[in-house]
Enzyme design. Structure first.
Site, PDB file in Angstrom:
ATOM      1  N   ALA A  35       3.408 -16.993  -2.699  1.00 15.91           N
ATOM      2  CA  ALA A  35       2.300 -16.053  -2.519  1.00 15.91           C
ATOM      3  C   ALA A  35       2.293 -14.916  -3.537  1.00 15.91           C
ATOM      4  CB  ALA A  35       2.347 -15.472  -1.102  1.00 15.91           C
ATOM      5  N   HIS A 132       1.952 -27.182   0.440  1.00 18.53           N
ATOM      6  CA  HIS A 132       1.261 -26.853   1.695  1.00 18.53           C
ATOM      7  C   HIS A 132      -0.189 -27.331   1.692  1.00 18.53           C
ATOM      8  CE1 HIS A 132       4.332 -23.382   2.570  1.00 18.53           C
ATOM      9  NE2 HIS A 132       4.878 -24.578   2.550  1.00 18.53           N
ATOM     10  N   CYS A 140      -9.927 -36.484   6.557  1.00 16.59           N
ATOM     11  CA  CYS A 140     -10.181 -37.070   7.881  1.00 16.59           C
ATOM     12  C   CYS A 140      -8.853 -37.398   8.539  1.00 16.59           C
ATOM     13  CB  CYS A 140     -11.034 -38.324   7.732  1.00 16.59           C
ATOM     14  SG  CYS A 140     -11.244 -39.214   9.301  1.00 16.59           S
ATOM     15  N   CYS A 143      -9.064 -41.627   9.083  1.00 16.17           N
ATOM     16  CA  CYS A 143      -9.021 -42.604   7.993  1.00 16.17           C
ATOM     17  C   CYS A 143      -8.436 -42.046   6.698  1.00 16.17           C
ATOM     18  CB  CYS A 143     -10.411 -43.195   7.731  1.00 16.17           C
ATOM     19  SG  CYS A 143     -11.564 -42.070   6.902  1.00 16.17           S
ATOM     20  N   CYS A 165     -16.131 -37.119  10.247  1.00 19.08           N
ATOM     21  CA  CYS A 165     -16.052 -37.994   9.083  1.00 19.08           C
ATOM     22  C   CYS A 165     -17.294 -38.879   8.997  1.00 19.08           C
ATOM     23  CB  CYS A 165     -14.796 -38.855   9.181  1.00 19.08           C
ATOM     24  SG  CYS A 165     -14.642 -40.067   7.852  1.00 19.08           S
TER      25      CYS A 165
HETATM   26 ZN    ZN Z   1     -12.618 -40.946   8.580  1.00 16.25          ZN
END
Ligand code: ZN
Length: 269
Positions: A35, A132, A140, A143, A165
């Site tokens: 940071a 991070h 998603c 998927c 999604c």
């Molecule tokens: Zn998806």
């Protein structure tokens, strides 16, 4: 950005001179940033006062998955905060690291930051390892498909409260780790590989308290690399570092880039 650093006090700081002397013969420098490199860009330390970890804006992954109220608050927060983050600009610390990469002095940049400012400074995205994740991507949960955050932001602005999604209808999430979540395995692997093959690890603006990221300098040290730490406050690894610079990232890295780079600092992409 034609700054002359010889007139700045940093150019004569003994610890910065020691850092330059340590870095000069290094063949393979890997940077590790936290940071502290982004505070000059106006991004507060997310663990500091007022940071998201204290104000509770980062949910746990299980709460996110099971609680629609948490998800709506999360997307509501992103809708109000994302434009501000997306408008942040890299500072001379980021630009100096990019200049050192272009001069062939720095290889990978491992970062704990999610702000994307190394890439915005012009660093090749393939050389930036984001431990991070990134605020600039949305993925998603079902998927794994990834979108630019700006695309999802447009959907939020158009009135969606909890975007899903378009491919599978699954839940979307920002591609940053949630509270208590493990680091992404591929990033951790790349970071481990970079740490164990460098000859100098240059830590910048990290207090080195969050594991497993904080273990990377220890790995580098174990592999025979030198260790330099540039941070405003003491870190648990100061005692094993070859050089500690208790100063701001921007002026320190600028002095190093000036000494080791080819003079010209990088311009933002
Ligand atoms: Zn998806």
């Amino acid at each position: 950005m034609n700054q002359s650093f010889s007139n700045e006090p940093e150019a004569h700081d003994p610890s910065i001179q020691a850092l330059i002397a340590l870095a000069r013969p290094s063949r393979r420098i890997v940077a590790f940033t936290g940071a502290g490199i982004s505070t000059e860009s106006g991004i507060p330390d997310y663990r500091g006062p007022g940071g998201v970890w204290q104000t509770g804006q980062i949910p746990t992954i299980s709460d996110f998955r099971t609680n629609p109220k948490t998800r709506r608050a999360y997307w509501d927060g992103r809708r109000s905060r994302y434009p501000e983050l997306a408008a942040k600009e890299p500072n001379r610390g980021h630009l100096a690291l990019t200049a050192l990469q272009r001069a062939g002095r720095v290889g990978e940049i491992i970062t704990q930051n999610i702000d994307g400012l190394h890439q915005k400074a012009g660093s090749d995205p393939a050389t930036v390892i984001e431990l991070h994740g990134s605020s600039h991507r949305v993925s998603c949960l079902a998927c794994g498909r990834v979108w630019p955050a700006a695309t999802i932001h447009d959907r939020l602005l158009a009135g969606e409260v909890e975007p899903d999604c378009e491919i599978c209808g699954g839940m979307l999430r920002g591609a940053t780790i949630l509270f208590g979540e493990s680091l992404p395995l591929d990033a951790l692997r790349s970071a481990t590989s970079a740490a164990t093959t460098c000859d100098l690890m240059l830590v910048v603006g990290s207090s080195l308290v969050v594991n497993p990221a904080a273990k990377l300098p220890v790995l580098a040290r174990g592999g025979g690399a030198s260790l330099a730490i540039v941070n405003r406050t003491p870190t648990p690894l100061d005692g094993v570092a070859d050089v500690v610079v208790r100063s701001d990232a921007g002026p320190t890295l600028s002095a190093v880039a000036e000494a080791l780079g080819r003079g010209a600092l990088a311009q933002p992409a």
